[in-house]
Motif scaffolding. Structure first.
Motif, mmCIF file in Angstrom:
data_model
loop_
_atom_site.group_PDB
_atom_site.id
_atom_site.type_symbol
_atom_site.label_atom_id
_atom_site.label_comp_id
_atom_site.label_asym_id
_atom_site.label_seq_id
_atom_site.Cartn_x
_atom_site.Cartn_y
_atom_site.Cartn_z
ATOM 1 N N GLY A 1 53.063 39.349 43.561
ATOM 2 C CA GLY A 1 52.894 38.397 42.484
ATOM 3 C C GLY A 1 53.546 38.846 41.197
ATOM 4 O O GLY A 1 54.350 39.783 41.163
ATOM 5 N N ALA B 1 49.234 36.184 38.818
ATOM 6 C CA ALA B 1 49.160 35.291 39.970
ATOM 7 C C ALA B 1 49.700 36.037 41.186
ATOM 8 O O ALA B 1 50.713 36.727 41.099
ATOM 9 N N TYR C 1 50.171 36.029 45.726
ATOM 10 C CA TYR C 1 50.231 35.230 46.951
ATOM 11 C C TYR C 1 50.316 36.166 48.149
ATOM 12 O O TYR C 1 51.057 37.154 48.123
ATOM 13 N N LYS D 1 46.091 32.323 47.811
ATOM 14 C CA LYS D 1 46.615 32.242 46.455
ATOM 15 C C LYS D 1 45.518 32.700 45.497
ATOM 16 O O LYS D 1 44.362 32.298 45.636
ATOM 17 N N MET E 1 44.608 33.693 41.244
ATOM 18 C CA MET E 1 44.964 33.685 39.834
ATOM 19 C C MET E 1 43.834 34.333 39.055
ATOM 20 O O MET E 1 42.655 34.121 39.352
#
Length: 247
Positions: free
Chosen positions: A60, A83, A85, A94, A96
């Motif tokens: 990320g 962020a 992934y 995913k 955040m």
């Protein structure tokens, strides 16, 4: 007489507030990439699920702004977002996270400093499993944060070690199964410890300071009502690195 009282009051207020006004270094921006190895452990009262383990790599980007790395004695702060992934087989994730810290730093001599910080943030993650039933698990977790840090200023590199914990508050999890609908359950407030070691070199790419670091963090999720979905718990041990530039 009045002017003396005003002067005395202003002097006293300045003396009391001066420690919180000190900022020996300007805040900097730091942007870069991150990578991690994640080890998941799912436990439940259901025999087939208990101690189910899985691993997943993640990559990320991140950005933060503050003087937590560069500051000397006085107030320190930092705010940032990241962020990530990850994908392995039929499972995709995913994630955040946004958080902000503030603290106070004191000197120990020999260009070394110690500080304490508090903060708050928000974490959002989504896991999709398309094998068999199409299942989506979404976790939303506001959190409080507390930690201690040690900084050392060398001739050409700054070093920071920080350890602490994040404490989830009013977190929730939403489980959605294709054609079967969805349900939302509350998560138990949990502690999630972390540790990170970061470096900043004064010379990097095009004279921009280079930053690098390694970290460990633990993510703990547990259903608030032990009777919901057989008292299920999920723990993620994450070990990763960061590499970036400061400006």
């Amino acid at each position: 007489m009045i002017s003396k009282k005003i002067l005395l009051g202003a002097t006293t207020a300045g003396f009391l507030l001066s420690p919180f006004a000190l900022q020996a270094a300007e805040p900097v921006s730091n942007i870069g990439i991150t990578g991690s190895h994640n080890r998941y452990k799912l436990s439940s009262d259901i025999d087939d699920v208990d101690n189910n383990k899985a691993r997943m790599p993640k990559g990320g980007i991140y950005y933060n702004f503050g003087n937590k790395m560069t500051g000397e004695e006085g107030v320190i702060f930092q705010a940032g977002v990241e962020a990530k992934y990850g994908e392995k087989g039929d499972v995709k994730e995913k994630q955040m996270q946004a958080e902000a810290d503030v603290g106070y730093r004191v000197g120990l001599g020999n260009n070394s400093y110690i500080d304490g910080i508090v903060g708050a943030g928000y974490e959002h993650s989504r896991i999709d499993d398309t094998k068999g039933l199409d299942v989506r698990l979404t976790n939303k977790s506001p959190f409080a944060k507390a930690g201690v840090g040690f900084n050392h200023k060398g001739d050409s590199v700054l070093t920071r070690l920080e350890v602490g914990t994040r404490y989830s508050v009013n977190a929730e999890s939403k489980i959605k199964v294709q054609n079967l609908g969805s349900t939302t359950v509350d998560l138990k407030d949990k502690y999630s410890p972390y540790a990170e070691l970061n470096f900043m070199w004064d010379k990097g790419y095009n004279d921009l300071p280079l930053t690098a670091g390694v970290y460990y963090t633990q993510h703990n999720y547990q259903l608030k009502d032990k009777y919901d979905i057989a008292n299920t718990k999920l723990k993620n041990d994450e070990i990763g690195f960061k590499l970036g530039l400061a400006f």
